[in-house]
Scaffold this active site. Structure first.
Site, PDB file in Angstrom:
ATOM      1  N   GLU A 146       2.848  -5.399   4.707  1.00 14.75           N
ATOM      2  CA  GLU A 146       2.793  -5.980   6.063  1.00 14.75           C
ATOM      3  C   GLU A 146       2.678  -7.497   5.944  1.00 14.75           C
ATOM      4  O   GLU A 146       1.586  -8.011   5.763  1.00 14.75           O
ATOM      5  CB  GLU A 146       1.627  -5.400   6.829  1.00 14.75           C
ATOM      6  CG  GLU A 146       1.762  -3.890   7.010  1.00 14.75           C
ATOM      7  CD  GLU A 146       0.713  -3.291   7.937  1.00 14.75           C
ATOM      8  OE1 GLU A 146       0.107  -4.006   8.742  1.00 14.75           O
ATOM      9  OE2 GLU A 146       0.504  -2.081   7.852  1.00 14.75           O
ATOM     10  N   PHE A 147       3.768  -8.167   6.093  1.00 14.68           N
ATOM     11  CA  PHE A 147       5.158  -7.730   6.193  1.00 14.68           C
ATOM     12  C   PHE A 147       6.006  -8.665   5.343  1.00 14.68           C
ATOM     13  O   PHE A 147       5.579  -9.799   5.110  1.00 14.68           O
ATOM     14  CB  PHE A 147       5.652  -7.827   7.656  1.00 14.68           C
ATOM     15  CG  PHE A 147       5.080  -6.745   8.542  1.00 14.68           C
ATOM     16  CD1 PHE A 147       5.577  -5.448   8.509  1.00 14.68           C
ATOM     17  CD2 PHE A 147       4.048  -7.035   9.422  1.00 14.68           C
ATOM     18  CE1 PHE A 147       5.064  -4.454   9.346  1.00 14.68           C
ATOM     19  CE2 PHE A 147       3.521  -6.041  10.248  1.00 14.68           C
ATOM     20  CZ  PHE A 147       4.038  -4.745  10.206  1.00 14.68           C
TER      21      PHE A 147
END
Ligand SMILES: *[C@@H]1O[C@H](CO)[C@@H](O)[C@H](O)[C@H]1NC(C)=O
Ligand SMILES: *[C@@H]1O[C@H](CO)[C@@H](O)[C@H](O)[C@H]1NC(C)=O
Length: 379
Positions: A146-147
């Site tokens: 993420e991310f």
């Protein structure tokens, strides 16, 4: 696909098909079994032995993180916990498959960016990940980065998946075992259309190399915007593209095979303190987050709150979401009604299944049970 009215003729039709379609085509035609998955956060105290495995097909251990040499270095106590997790779930009746998830929200995104940028570090990471999975009895691995932050990260991610799949297949052939599963937890939408730096997931590589992706269809609203209440996992949003229907369709529009797409469902809600208790709808003015750590409550806690405070519960059919309010506290979440409708939407869209964040947040498996029943298995 077959309607109920032609069931009488089905056996004959199946027989004819099986005689005329070459085997390779039949394999392609068989639709893979539905995915009903959930993540198990290792920091909660919910015992794996208490998981009702009749409701799930796959349980994810969340999370493991590689060191900055891109290897998994697992302490003895964690290794014991992990083997206990996989052994317990494999021995349950019925058994479920287990995967471990790598990364998670709030972990070092740049570590992954460095790892994927270079062939040698990709190999180190992949070999260690496979060794960890086999050593501890997992059926697969999941990457929750993420991310990725830019187009280069996304391009390298596509290469990582390719290398990873190649290594998985090689290991499976060498050991005569079923190949490990490979999945990824991804953004609700195929591209980061809200961000300054536009980037898009490598759909071609996902199609070729992953078993499926878990689209995180939640957290659309939260503590970063205390000015108004929001349905944080709305199926529809009349005013924006920040919705589950938009996100899932964006993946399909970009060419992702529908059987590779799994919809996320939250078992938690987001809370706000209303500016005016009499103005208590979705989008009403708020002044701060409400109860719970940074305005997050699990469904178990929401039920308790609603009961204790005699909260009013509303089902909003425009967004397909649920909210409750009592005094100046407002909570946006999914209950069994809105979750069931979303499961129906996902199945009508022809995608592979759904997953929950997270095990232990559902009050007495209520939503898990409704969702599992709602996903109609069969033709
Ligand atoms: C896993 O741990 C639990 C609780 O610590 C224990 O009761 C159980 O026997 C263990 N299971 C296995 C398969 O080791
Ligand atoms: C939603 O996305 C579509 C294209 O995918 C775009 O045409 C439309 O303007 C967007 N709507 C909003 C409200 O941003």
């Amino acid at each position: 696909m077959a309607g109920g009215s032609i069931t009488y003729f089905q056996p004959l039709a199946v027989l004819i098909l099986s005689l005329t379609i070459p085997i390779s085509t039949r394999v392609v035609m068989a639709s893979p079994p539905a995915v009903k998955a959930a993540y198990w956060p290792s920091w909660t105290t919910f015992p794996p032995s208490a998981i009702d495995t009749t409701l799930f097909t796959h349980i994810y251990y969340a999370f493991l993180m590689p060191t900055d040499t891109y290897k998994f270095e697992i302490s003895t106590s964690t290794a014991l916990e992990l083997s206990n997790f996989t052994t317990t779930l494999r021995r349950k009746n019925p058994p479920v498959k287990t995967l471990y998830s790598i990364g998670g929200g709030g972990t070092d995104s740049h570590l992954f960016a460095r790892m994927v940028s270079n062939e040698k570090s990709r190999q180190t990471f992949i070999n260690s990940a496979i060794e960890t999975a086999r050593g501890l009895g997992f059926d697969g691995m999941d990457l929750d980065w993420e991310f990725p932050e830019n187009p280069t990260d996304m391009k390298n991610l596509g290469v990582l998946f390719m290398d990873w799949r190649r290594a998985i297949n090689y290991e499976a052939r060498k050991t005569h075992r079923a190949p490990l599963l490979l999945t990824a937890a991804v953004y609700f939408s195929v591209d980061f259309f809200l961000d300054e730096v536009y980037r898009k997931f490598p759909v071609w590589s996902i199609n070729q190399n992953l078993d499926w992706i878990n689209a995180m269809c939640y957290d659309y609203h939260g503590s970063w915007d205390t000015s108004a209440t929001g349905a944080h996992a709305a199926l529809y949003d009349p005013n924006s593209n920040i919705s589950t229907s938009y996100g899932l369709r964006s993946w399909i529009k970009a060419g992702l095979f529908r059987r590779k797409l799994v919809m996320g469902l939250p078992l938690y809600g987001k809370t706000w303190v209303l500016k005016d208790p009499k103005s208590n709808e979705i989008g009403s003015a708020a002044v701060s987050v409400g109860p719970g750590d940074v305005g997050v409550l699990t469904n178990v806690e929401i039920e308790e709150f609603n009961k204790k405070n005699g909260a009013k519960i509303e089902h909003d059919m425009e967004t397909v979401s649920t909210y409750s309010y009592a005094g100046s506290v407002w909570i946006g979440y999914d209950d069994s009604v809105s979750a069931t409708l979303k499961v129906g939407f996902a199945q009508a869209l022809g995608i592979r299944g759904y997953f929950f964040w997270a095990i232990g947040y559902d009050s007495e498996w209520k939503i898990s049970r409704y969702a599992s029943r709602a996903w109609v298995v069969g033709e």
